[in-house]
Design a protein around this motif. Structure first.
Motif, PDB file in Angstrom:
ATOM      1  N   ALA A 166      12.678  54.570  48.232  1.00 17.25           N
ATOM      2  CA  ALA A 166      12.405  53.784  49.444  1.00 17.25           C
ATOM      3  C   ALA A 166      11.862  54.695  50.543  1.00 17.25           C
ATOM      4  CB  ALA A 166      13.676  53.091  49.914  1.00 17.25           C
ATOM      5  N   PRO A 167      11.000  54.159  51.433  1.00  9.41           N
ATOM      6  CA  PRO A 167      10.483  54.980  52.546  1.00  9.41           C
ATOM      7  C   PRO A 167      11.625  55.487  53.426  1.00  9.41           C
ATOM      8  CG  PRO A 167       9.302  52.887  52.362  1.00  9.41           C
ATOM      9  CD  PRO A 167      10.471  52.791  51.452  1.00  9.41           C
ATOM     10  N   TYR A 168      11.370  56.612  54.092  1.00  7.29           N
ATOM     11  CA  TYR A 168      12.381  57.165  54.999  1.00  7.29           C
ATOM     12  C   TYR A 168      12.750  56.100  56.027  1.00  7.29           C
ATOM     13  CZ  TYR A 168      14.906  60.596  57.758  1.00  7.29           C
ATOM     14  OH  TYR A 168      15.894  61.290  58.412  1.00  7.29           O
ATOM     15  N   GLY A 169      14.058  55.941  56.248  1.00  4.53           N
ATOM     16  CA  GLY A 169      14.528  54.921  57.177  1.00  4.53           C
ATOM     17  C   GLY A 169      15.013  53.664  56.495  1.00  4.53           C
ATOM     18  N   PHE A 170      14.825  53.570  55.170  1.00  8.28           N
ATOM     19  CA  PHE A 170      15.214  52.366  54.434  1.00  8.28           C
ATOM     20  C   PHE A 170      16.018  52.729  53.193  1.00  8.28           C
ATOM     21  CE2 PHE A 170      11.228  51.031  56.525  1.00  8.28           C
ATOM     22  CZ  PHE A 170      11.659  49.881  57.170  1.00  8.28           C
ATOM     23  N   GLU A 171      16.771  51.761  52.726  1.00 13.11           N
ATOM     24  CA  GLU A 171      17.373  51.803  51.404  1.00 13.11           C
ATOM     25  C   GLU A 171      17.028  50.506  50.682  1.00 13.11           C
ATOM     26  OE1 GLU A 171      21.600  51.893  51.485  1.00 13.11           O
ATOM     27  OE2 GLU A 171      21.770  50.435  53.148  1.00 13.11           O
ATOM     28  N   SER A 172      16.944  50.587  49.363  1.00 15.51           N
ATOM     29  CA  SER A 172      16.611  49.422  48.560  1.00 15.51           C
ATOM     30  C   SER A 172      17.896  48.645  48.254  1.00 15.51           C
ATOM     31  CB  SER A 172      15.935  49.857  47.257  1.00 15.51           C
ATOM     32  OG  SER A 172      15.703  48.759  46.421  1.00 15.51           O
ATOM     33  N   VAL A 173      17.924  47.353  48.564  1.00 12.47           N
ATOM     34  CA  VAL A 173      19.106  46.513  48.386  1.00 12.47           C
ATOM     35  C   VAL A 173      18.793  45.394  47.398  1.00 12.47           C
ATOM     36  CG1 VAL A 173      20.767  44.981  49.531  1.00 12.47           C
ATOM     37  CG2 VAL A 173      19.921  47.024  50.708  1.00 12.47           C
ATOM     38  N   LYS A 174      19.691  45.187  46.422  1.00 13.91           N
ATOM     39  CA  LYS A 174      19.507  44.152  45.409  1.00 13.91           C
ATOM     40  C   LYS A 174      20.104  42.835  45.897  1.00 13.91           C
ATOM     41  CE  LYS A 174      21.896  44.359  41.521  1.00 13.91           C
ATOM     42  NZ  LYS A 174      22.314  44.745  40.151  1.00 13.91           N
ATOM     43  N   VAL A 175      19.334  41.767  45.800  1.00 17.51           N
ATOM     44  CA  VAL A 175      19.813  40.430  46.181  1.00 17.51           C
ATOM     45  C   VAL A 175      19.529  39.466  45.036  1.00 17.51           C
ATOM     46  CG1 VAL A 175      19.474  40.819  48.649  1.00 17.51           C
ATOM     47  CG2 VAL A 175      17.608  39.870  47.300  1.00 17.51           C
ATOM     48  N   PRO A 176      20.407  38.497  44.777  1.00 19.44           N
ATOM     49  CA  PRO A 176      20.163  37.531  43.689  1.00 19.44           C
ATOM     50  C   PRO A 176      19.012  36.595  44.012  1.00 19.44           C
ATOM     51  CG  PRO A 176      22.132  36.949  44.932  1.00 19.44           C
ATOM     52  CD  PRO A 176      21.695  38.277  45.443  1.00 19.44           C
ATOM     53  N   ASN A 177      18.244  36.271  43.002  1.00 22.68           N
ATOM     54  CA  ASN A 177      17.108  35.357  43.177  1.00 22.68           C
ATOM     55  C   ASN A 177      17.588  33.919  43.013  1.00 22.68           C
ATOM     56  OD1 ASN A 177      14.584  34.197  43.381  1.00 22.68           O
ATOM     57  ND2 ASN A 177      13.998  34.674  41.277  1.00 22.68           N
ATOM     58  N   ASN A 178      18.344  33.461  43.976  1.00 23.06           N
ATOM     59  CA  ASN A 178      18.860  32.095  43.943  1.00 23.06           C
ATOM     60  C   ASN A 178      17.860  31.138  44.566  1.00 23.06           C
ATOM     61  OD1 ASN A 178      21.261  32.958  42.759  1.00 23.06           O
ATOM     62  ND2 ASN A 178      22.216  33.380  44.744  1.00 23.06           N
ATOM     63  N   GLY A 179      16.765  30.931  43.863  1.00 23.75           N
ATOM     64  CA  GLY A 179      15.754  30.008  44.353  1.00 23.75           C
ATOM     65  C   GLY A 179      14.853  30.588  45.417  1.00 23.75           C
ATOM     66  N   ILE A 180      14.980  31.907  45.696  1.00 19.81           N
ATOM     67  CA  ILE A 180      14.118  32.521  46.712  1.00 19.81           C
ATOM     68  C   ILE A 180      12.666  32.439  46.263  1.00 19.81           C
ATOM     69  CG2 ILE A 180      13.571  34.658  47.928  1.00 19.81           C
ATOM     70  CD1 ILE A 180      16.486  35.460  47.688  1.00 19.81           C
ATOM     71  N   ILE A 181      12.437  32.809  45.004  1.00 20.47           N
ATOM     72  CA  ILE A 181      11.099  32.685  44.420  1.00 20.47           C
ATOM     73  C   ILE A 181      11.238  31.939  43.103  1.00 20.47           C
ATOM     74  CG2 ILE A 181       9.086  33.912  43.528  1.00 20.47           C
ATOM     75  CD1 ILE A 181       9.665  36.197  45.289  1.00 20.47           C
ATOM     76  N   SER A 182      10.652  30.786  43.021  1.00 22.39           N
ATOM     77  CA  SER A 182      10.703  29.997  41.791  1.00 22.39           C
ATOM     78  C   SER A 182       9.559  30.408  40.873  1.00 22.39           C
ATOM     79  CB  SER A 182      10.602  28.499  42.106  1.00 22.39           C
ATOM     80  OG  SER A 182       9.389  28.228  42.793  1.00 22.39           O
ATOM     81  N   GLY A 183       9.782  30.250  39.576  1.00 24.01           N
ATOM     82  CA  GLY A 183       8.736  30.554  38.609  1.00 24.01           C
ATOM     83  C   GLY A 183       8.582  32.028  38.319  1.00 24.01           C
ATOM     84  N   VAL A 184       9.512  32.857  38.817  1.00 27.72           N
ATOM     85  CA  VAL A 184       9.461  34.295  38.575  1.00 27.72           C
ATOM     86  C   VAL A 184      10.619  34.674  37.668  1.00 27.72           C
ATOM     87  CG1 VAL A 184       9.708  36.571  39.629  1.00 27.72           C
ATOM     88  CG2 VAL A 184       8.278  34.847  40.713  1.00 27.72           C
ATOM     89  N   ASP A 185      10.314  35.399  36.588  1.00 27.47           N
ATOM     90  CA  ASP A 185      11.315  35.762  35.592  1.00 27.47           C
ATOM     91  C   ASP A 185      12.096  36.986  36.058  1.00 27.47           C
ATOM     92  OD1 ASP A 185      12.795  35.809  33.346  1.00 27.47           O
ATOM     93  OD2 ASP A 185      11.229  36.589  32.029  1.00 27.47           O
ATOM     94  N   ALA A 186      12.934  36.802  37.102  1.00 27.43           N
ATOM     95  CA  ALA A 186      13.739  37.897  37.635  1.00 27.43           C
ATOM     96  C   ALA A 186      15.029  37.337  38.217  1.00 27.43           C
ATOM     97  CB  ALA A 186      12.966  38.661  38.710  1.00 27.43           C
ATOM     98  N   LYS A 187      16.181  37.844  37.730  1.00 26.35           N
ATOM     99  CA  LYS A 187      17.465  37.386  38.253  1.00 26.35           C
ATOM    100  C   LYS A 187      17.743  37.964  39.634  1.00 26.35           C
ATOM    101  CE  LYS A 187      19.726  36.755  33.765  1.00 26.35           C
ATOM    102  NZ  LYS A 187      20.869  37.160  32.901  1.00 26.35           N
TER     103      LYS A 187
END
Length: 584
Positions: A166-187
């Motif tokens: 991740a760029p300096y100043g950020f961290e990568s955070v995992k969030v569940p794909n509960n309908g955030i993006i439909s049609g994408v093969d990612a949990k």
């Protein structure tokens, strides 16, 4: 008493899609079928092989172990849940079937209802079914690859983080794909989340660069002096500062930023509509390098810019001021190079004994006459951090070079012996390895690829194949032919290496001849390039620790005898037996 019958169960699950039958489920169903087929007649002995890896090729640890056991004739039957568990490359699958045929090993697929017995040469329909399923598996692999590409493209255009540091100043955070993006093969999806302490430094960098006349290097020094530290290095330098200032992950996406992107040549097709630039959320860029092995910079009109879920911290107008300043400064000429080229030891050979950094040369002005310059050696970490990271004393290049020449000619006889050793043992061992190991392996693989082609042609000769299947086989044949051409190119490169070794022999002979008849005064009269040529071969490195100069000659000692030649082509001899010569 029942005879022993050894069964191999192979299960595979791809780590990419995270879906499908579990490894335990595959194993259980294979065990039940094996018990049903052979349990009454034989005493079953089961060996399980499981991989969590893509089926694009056979380069899987457990798969290779199973193949080795088949070749050792330790397995009598192989059970898999589905044929595509063995792999999704048609050529690899058909060659695996040929392996089973060669070693008379049966194959059973639970779901595909395939029972292949290599002893039954008249069972043409089973072979045809295996060929058809192999081609279908490869087609599915291509479909999976396309779905992955489509998923990444969809996520990138919505501003989600695709992985990496991740760029300096950020961290990568995992969030569940509960309908955030439909049609994408990612949990799960990944977003950037700010780290408050690091964000304070980002704001400082942008404000300082915007308000003050500072170079990237000077700004890096300021950050280091304040105690800021990057996550990926010991200290900030000009490159990390420049990357931060140009990164869109910090800017608030205003409509002025949109207009600037268009003016810089970004494609409207790869940027969200202007109305979506809300002045709140930040931007992320994707596809800045080509996807091939060269990893070159992609044209700017191919970059993808997306509005990210996280909010920006730098106002659009301030970020644009910084970008315009960067563009203005990029047109300025670089400062005149102050490095002195008339020195014996180049920076790739000279190491600081205090901090481990590189030592390079520079011109030091005379205190009495500013027009007169004296060459000196200086630690680069000392120069970059102005003595904060390393404060080893600078040293006269003239004095060091003279003492190294003295050391060189004091050890002239031993150095000549070292060159003869390298020529007679190291280079000879490398040439022998190339002739007896590397080239024969390449030639063997060419024969294996040709055998694959013959097997595919034989399968086509059955006359039972559809037009689509024949086309897939032709594609596999073309792939084999392409691989054969690659192998031939590799053989040509190895032959070229052999020619280079012979050339090195001649060059070493020439150096021995020149050094043997060369006096110290003759050496001093050579051009600097000729001097460096000899030095780079005879000396591995030079270390200055502030008190003494240590010279490491490439001279093997008593531990390198004739019995050591077996490992010399691993290029360990010169590094493991280098001797530290007396200091001066």
């Amino acid at each position: 008493m029942k005879l022993k019958f050894v069964v191999a169960i192979y299960a595979r699950k791809s780590v990419i899609l995270k879906k499908g039958d579990t490894l335990n489920t595959q194993e259980d169903k294979c065990r039940k079928l094996a018990e049903y087929y052979y349990g009454d007649e034989y005493e079953l002995s089961t060996k399980c092989y499981t991989d969590e890896k893509s089926g694009k090729d056979m380069d899987r640890e457990q798969m290779q172990k199973m193949i080795a056991s088949i070749k050792d004739r330790k397995i009598q039957a192989v059970f898999v849940y589905k044929l595509d568990r063995l792999g999704r490359n048609a050529t690899d699958l058909l060659n695996f079937i040929e392996l089973l045929k060669e070693y008379k090993v049966k194959l059973h697929c639970v779901e595909d209802k395939v029972d292949y017995d290599p002893a039954d040469e008249n069972d043409i329909m089973t072979r045809f079914l295996i060929m058809f399923l192999s081609l279908m598996a490869e087609m599915e692999r291509n479909n999976i690859r396309q779905r992955i590409i489509a998923t990444k493209d969809s996520l990138s255009r919505r501003g989600f983080w695709l992985g990496g540091t991740a760029p300096y100043g950020f961290e990568s955070v995992k969030v569940p794909n509960n309908g955030i993006i439909s049609g994408v093969d990612a949990k799960y999806l990944y977003i950037l989340s700010p780290i408050q302490k690091e964000m304070e430094m980002i704001e400082y960098i942008f404000k300082t660069y915007q308000d003050e006349k500072l170079s990237y290097g000077a700004l890096a020094d300021k950050c280091n002096d304040l105690g800021y530290k990057p996550r990926w290095a010991k200290m900030f330098d000009q490159h990390t500062i420049q990357d931060m200032l140009m990164n869109m992950a910090y800017v608030k996406a205003t409509k002025e930023v949109y207009d600037w992107l268009i003016s810089r040549g970004f494609s409207k097709d790869n940027i969200p509509e202007r109305e979506l630039f809300d002045g709140k959320h930040a931007l992320l860029t994707y596809g800045k390098t080509t996807g091939d092995s060269k990893r070159e910079d992609a044209p700017i009109d191919e970059w993808i810019v997306a509005i990210a879920p996280h909010e920006g911290i730098i106002e659009g107008k301030d970020w644009l001021k910084v970008q315009k300043k960067i563009l203005k400064n990029s047109g300025k000429k670089n400062k005149k190079n102050t490095k002195h080229n008339n020195v014996l030891i180049t920076s790739d050979m000279f190491v600081c004994g205090c901090c481990g950094g590189t030592i390079s040369s520079y011109n030091r002005k005379s205190r009495k006459d500013k027009e007169v310059h004296y060459p000196h050696y200086r630690c680069e970490n000392k120069r970059k951090r102005k003595g904060h990271l390393c404060n080893v004393e600078n040293i006269s290049a003239t004095e060091v070079d003279e003492k190294i020449i003295d050391a060189l000619f004091d050890r002239k006889e031993k150095i000549l012996g070292s060159i003869n050793y390298v020529k007679e043992h190291l280079l000879s061992a490398k040439g022998k390895n190339t002739r007896t190991n590397i080239i024969p392996k390449l030639e063997k693989e060419i024969k294996e690829q040709q055998k694959k082609i013959d097997n595919l042609v034989e399968n086509m000769a059955t006359g039972l194949l559809s037009k689509e299947v024949i086309e897939r086989i032709n594609t596999s044949i073309r792939e084999c032919n392409d691989r054969i051409e690659e192998l031939k190119e590799s053989i040509a490169k190895e032959n070229k290496k052999l020619a280079n070794i012979e050339e090195q022999h001649k060059n070493l002979d020439l150096i021995v001849e020149r050094l043997l008849n060369l006096s110290k005064e003759d050496f001093k009269n050579l051009s600097m390039d000729k001097k460096r040529e000899l030095i780079s071969i005879l000396i591995k490195k030079v270390v200055w620790d502030g008190e003494q100069v240590h010279v490491y000659f490439n001279v093997p000692d008593e531990v390198c005898g004739d019995d050591a030649t077996d490992f010399l082509f691993n290029e360990t001899a010169l590094t493991c037996v280098d001797m530290v010569k007396p200091h001066f």
